[in-house]
Design a protein around this motif. Structure first.
Motif, mmCIF file in Angstrom:
data_model
loop_
_atom_site.group_PDB
_atom_site.id
_atom_site.type_symbol
_atom_site.label_atom_id
_atom_site.label_comp_id
_atom_site.label_asym_id
_atom_site.label_seq_id
_atom_site.Cartn_x
_atom_site.Cartn_y
_atom_site.Cartn_z
ATOM 1 N N MET A 262 30.130 54.684 30.058
ATOM 2 C CA MET A 262 30.880 54.783 31.255
ATOM 3 C C MET A 262 32.304 54.984 30.905
ATOM 4 O O MET A 262 33.118 55.231 31.981
ATOM 5 C CB MET A 262 30.677 53.324 32.090
ATOM 6 N N LEU A 263 32.792 54.691 29.854
ATOM 7 C CA LEU A 263 34.390 54.887 29.611
ATOM 8 C C LEU A 263 34.714 56.371 29.783
ATOM 9 O O LEU A 263 34.186 57.410 28.990
ATOM 10 C CB LEU A 263 34.538 54.574 28.255
ATOM 11 N N PRO A 264 35.725 56.753 30.537
ATOM 12 C CA PRO A 264 36.003 58.067 30.847
ATOM 13 C C PRO A 264 36.475 58.594 29.525
ATOM 14 O O PRO A 264 37.404 57.977 28.603
ATOM 15 C CB PRO A 264 37.283 57.963 31.976
ATOM 16 N N LYS A 265 36.367 60.118 29.235
ATOM 17 C CA LYS A 265 36.856 60.668 28.108
ATOM 18 C C LYS A 265 38.424 60.449 27.539
ATOM 19 O O LYS A 265 38.818 60.338 26.862
ATOM 20 C CB LYS A 265 36.390 61.984 28.035
ATOM 21 N N SER A 266 39.096 60.260 28.801
ATOM 22 C CA SER A 266 40.527 60.381 28.665
ATOM 23 C C SER A 266 41.092 59.221 28.136
ATOM 24 O O SER A 266 42.041 58.907 28.028
ATOM 25 C CB SER A 266 41.067 60.651 30.111
ATOM 26 N N LEU A 267 40.078 57.975 28.033
ATOM 27 C CA LEU A 267 40.665 56.840 27.749
ATOM 28 C C LEU A 267 40.260 56.243 26.461
ATOM 29 O O LEU A 267 40.449 55.144 25.814
ATOM 30 C CB LEU A 267 40.058 55.673 28.603
ATOM 31 N N PHE A 268 39.601 57.098 25.892
ATOM 32 C CA PHE A 268 39.102 56.737 24.247
ATOM 33 C C PHE A 268 40.393 56.661 23.340
ATOM 34 O O PHE A 268 41.133 57.367 23.651
ATOM 35 C CB PHE A 268 38.209 57.751 24.013
ATOM 36 N N PHE A 269 40.216 55.767 22.376
ATOM 37 C CA PHE A 269 41.338 55.689 21.369
ATOM 38 C C PHE A 269 41.097 57.151 20.522
ATOM 39 O O PHE A 269 40.063 57.541 20.458
ATOM 40 C CB PHE A 269 40.749 54.631 20.388
ATOM 41 N N ARG A 336 36.446 53.777 18.568
ATOM 42 C CA ARG A 336 37.109 54.580 19.665
ATOM 43 C C ARG A 336 37.147 53.861 20.971
ATOM 44 O O ARG A 336 37.856 53.998 21.793
ATOM 45 C CB ARG A 336 36.854 56.013 19.572
ATOM 46 N N GLY A 337 35.689 53.461 21.390
ATOM 47 C CA GLY A 337 35.330 52.799 22.696
ATOM 48 C C GLY A 337 35.802 51.423 22.794
ATOM 49 O O GLY A 337 36.632 50.937 23.519
ATOM 50 N N MET A 338 35.491 50.518 21.543
ATOM 51 C CA MET A 338 35.738 49.174 21.597
ATOM 52 C C MET A 338 37.313 48.923 21.627
ATOM 53 O O MET A 338 37.772 47.781 22.332
ATOM 54 C CB MET A 338 35.254 48.466 20.248
ATOM 55 N N ILE A 339 38.149 49.597 20.735
ATOM 56 C CA ILE A 339 39.554 49.356 20.884
ATOM 57 C C ILE A 339 40.002 49.760 22.200
ATOM 58 O O ILE A 339 41.045 48.794 22.683
ATOM 59 C CB ILE A 339 40.131 50.393 20.160
ATOM 60 N N ALA A 340 39.552 50.596 23.055
ATOM 61 C CA ALA A 340 40.168 50.762 24.227
ATOM 62 C C ALA A 340 39.814 49.828 25.150
ATOM 63 O O ALA A 340 40.439 49.242 26.082
ATOM 64 C CB ALA A 340 39.464 52.130 24.862
ATOM 65 N N TYR A 341 38.649 49.362 25.250
ATOM 66 C CA TYR A 341 38.099 48.209 25.849
ATOM 67 C C TYR A 341 38.956 46.895 25.708
ATOM 68 O O TYR A 341 39.516 46.022 26.662
ATOM 69 C CB TYR A 341 36.774 47.732 25.725
ATOM 70 N N GLU A 342 39.197 46.590 24.612
ATOM 71 C CA GLU A 342 39.904 45.417 23.942
ATOM 72 C C GLU A 342 41.472 45.356 24.508
ATOM 73 O O GLU A 342 41.779 44.177 24.930
ATOM 74 C CB GLU A 342 39.918 44.917 22.679
ATOM 75 N N LEU A 343 41.788 46.533 24.460
ATOM 76 C CA LEU A 343 43.240 46.728 24.772
ATOM 77 C C LEU A 343 43.578 47.223 26.324
ATOM 78 O O LEU A 343 44.598 47.364 26.671
ATOM 79 C CB LEU A 343 43.956 47.584 23.912
ATOM 80 N N ASN A 344 42.487 46.985 27.134
ATOM 81 C CA ASN A 344 42.262 47.152 28.406
ATOM 82 C C ASN A 344 42.685 48.619 28.887
ATOM 83 O O ASN A 344 43.692 48.753 29.950
ATOM 84 C CB ASN A 344 43.140 46.282 29.269
ATOM 85 N N PHE A 345 42.221 49.667 27.977
ATOM 86 C CA PHE A 345 42.372 50.924 28.379
ATOM 87 C C PHE A 345 43.700 51.717 28.613
ATOM 88 O O PHE A 345 44.205 51.999 29.750
ATOM 89 C CB PHE A 345 41.571 51.281 29.887
ATOM 90 N N PRO A 346 44.676 51.473 27.678
ATOM 91 C CA PRO A 346 45.963 52.064 27.860
ATOM 92 C C PRO A 346 46.095 53.570 27.835
ATOM 93 O O PRO A 346 45.179 54.041 27.339
ATOM 94 C CB PRO A 346 46.597 51.163 26.367
#
Length: 583
Positions: A262-269, A336-346
């Motif tokens: 579900m993570l938008p591609k624009s938000l991946f680490f 790449r996904g987990m870092i985005a989730y933990e940092l609240n999708f910067p």
């Protein structure tokens, strides 16, 4: 048949993306180990009636059903007629081979033998649906749902037949829409409470590795974070931590697959990284080569030290007991996904790189897909390989899966091993390396079959069961086992027996599992958010009870890759084993 799903592991992530859980016909093929493990590994050694019918397929389906009834009347002490799953898997083995009418009759038989169970009606409904008889399929799904109101597969199938759109339909197509969706705070809190209660209700060891107080404290802390602005993605990340707190196999929210999808591609680490004992290294810079290079070590991300970031992510990752190696592999696969989730999708990332004076700022998501690199180039592209190094009297047997079941492909495994050990004997092999890295488990049958070639004395595989005897041509030379944190489920049992019998030298890192294993799986769905999760519902233990439950099987020689070996595709563990043999 209720839908079952395997827990997503590092080795099955890509497979799972290709066989989405929303389609039961494909999902049940991929997740059959859940059903088999639940019952197959717990029963006493009565003969399998399903296997007996499969071996009798020279008979018509009517004759096989007559054989079933005759054996039940005359030999019920020899065959297991209480094992609903055993017969269910035989029915599905027919369905998957497009022998639809035969499958239909077998599912009818199962309904007649287990009339008060929800599952047979679900399976019969699927057979009717495959034959295009929607009204009969609908009637059986409705009966299944009446017996088990939590059979979400029946709900989904009924809605499909009635052409009613379900909120859970088309999960792959609607995944990104779910990411930013919000529910009110009370709905989130109610679901968190329901999640905790269901885990305690279903999982036989929910509080084995965590106290009741600590378990509910985490849920209470998560409730306090819920607001009307909390997104579904944030909620899912919180739920993953609650489920992971059980610390038992076959229990997760999907192994980060739903969150990744579900993570938008624009938000991946924006970088591919790998967490190793030496630190967090860049292994793919994508289009940021002008700012950062492969092998650069990242010290902090957005002001958070890397070791603290990893420490924050690990509680969201399921494991067996307190095994960290499996968490490391899971993180490396989906970093790449987990870092985005933990940092609240910067929208951007500020990186501190070792030996660089100024921070580097990167926009998120400029590379849209993962480029996960194997830790080495696998010498065996298949699940089973045998490599003979004749000049050194050495052989390498790679076993990357135990997913071989009597109703499907167990014969393939046994035939491979029988021929392989015949060749090993004929060529006078003195040293055998058994490589079970990347092995996510499967059935106990292939595990026992292999152990009978490796052991030189009788052994007990499961508690309170009879002896297994070595084959006459069992291997009599020097044994070496290669293990890693990916090894789970049955692989833990296999290596626990190998270690307890002191069969050989174990090389690698802590295994991702051990002799204690929860098995089976119930698919659950939260009432408000409809978040889906998976809970083990049975316990299976090998006879190696002297080994600790909290840790994985430990190696005799701890060996792991350096960043240089990783980037150069050097199989450090195998090379170490070969050097050990030379010495």
């Amino acid at each position: 048949m209720m839908k079952f799903s395997i827990i997503i592991s590092i080795t099955s992530f890509l497979l799972f993306t290709a066989c989405n859980i929303q389609e039961k016909s494909s999902a049940t093929q991929e997740v059959s180990s859940s059903i088999a493990s639940n019952r197959e590994e717990r029963i006493a050694r009565k003969k399998s009636i399903g296997k007996t019918l499969k071996e009798s397929e020279h008979l018509s389906v009517e004759e096989r059903i007559s054989l079933y009834h005759r054996l039940k009347e005359e030999s019920s002490d020899l065959y297991d007629f209480e094992n609903e799953d055993d017969m269910t898997m035989y029915g599905y083995s027919l369905l998957w081979r497009d022998r639809l009418k035969e499958a239909l009759e077998i599912f009818k038989l199962i309904v007649s033998q287990f009339p008060d169970s929800s599952n047979p009606y679900d399976s019969l409904g699927e057979a009717y649906l495959a034959l295009g008889e929607e009204e009969k399929a609908l009637a059986n799904y409705q009966k299944s749902l009446a017996l088990n109101p939590e059979n979400h597969n029946a709900i989904d199938q009924i809605n499909r037949i009635k052409k009613i759109e379900s909120p859970s339909e088309n999960q792959r197509e609607k995944a990104e829409d779910k990411f930013a969706k919000t529910f009110n705070a009370e709905a989130y809190k109610a679901d968190l409470e329901a999640l905790g209660n269901k885990l305690i209700e279903v999982h036989p060891n929910a509080l084995k590795f965590i106290s009741k107080e600590a378990f509910w404290k985490v849920i209470g802390d998560k409730k306090a974070l819920m607001t009307d602005q909390t997104t579904y993605a944030e909620f899912a990340w919180h739920c993953s931590e609650i489920v992971a707190n059980v610390n038992c196999s076959h229990t997760s929210t999907g192994g980060f697959f739903p969150e990744w999808e579900m993570l938008p591609k624009s938000l991946f680490f924006p970088l591919e990284v790998r967490w190793m004992s030496e630190g967090l290294f860049v292994v793919e810079a994508f289009d940021h080569n002008d700012k950062i290079a492969v092998k650069d070590e990242i010290l902090s991300i957005n002001g958070i030290a890397v070791d603290q970031l990893i420490k924050n992510i690990y509680p969201h990752l399921p494991s067996q007991g307190h095994i960290a190696t499996s968490k490391r592999h899971d993180f490396n696969f989906s970093a790449r996904g987990m870092i985005a989730y933990e940092l609240n999708f910067p929208k951007s990332y500020e990186l501190i790189i070792k030996d660089k004076e100024t921070p580097i700022v990167l926009d998120s998501g400029r590379a849209s897909i993962a480029s996960f690199i194997e830790p080495f180039t696998k010498p065996c592209p298949e699940n089973l390989c045998l490599e003979i190094i004749e000049e050194e009297k050495t052989a390498i047997l790679s076993v990357a899966s135990f997913n071989y079941y009597w109703w499907n492909n167990l014969d393939d495994f046994e035939e491979f091993m029988d021929k392989g050990f015949q060749e090993i004997q004929e060529k006078g092999i003195e040293n055998l390396i058994v490589d079970v890295r990347f092995n996510g488990g499967g059935s106990f049958h292939p595990s026992i079959h292999l152990l009978r070639y490796l052991s030189n004395k009788p052994f007990t595989y499961y508690l309170n069961e009879g002896l297994e005897h070595p084959f006459d041509n069992h291997f009599k030379g020097n044994l070496y086992f290669l293990i890693d944190g990916n090894g789970s489920s049955t692989t833990g049992h296999f290596m626990a027996i190998a270690k307890s019998l002191n069969l050989g030298t174990i090389i690698g890192e802590e295994l991702g599992s051990n002799q204690f294993c929860t098995a089976g799986q119930m698919i659950c769905r939260l009432p408000n958010t409809e978040l889906q999760y998976y809970v083990a519902n049975s316990t299976v233990e090998s006879s190696a009870t002297s080994l600790p439950d909290e840790t994985g099987i430990l190696p005799d020689h701890y060996v792991t890759q350096s960043i240089d070996d990783y980037l150069n595709n050097v199989d450090t563990v195998k090379e170490y084993a070969l050097q050990l043999i030379e010495k």
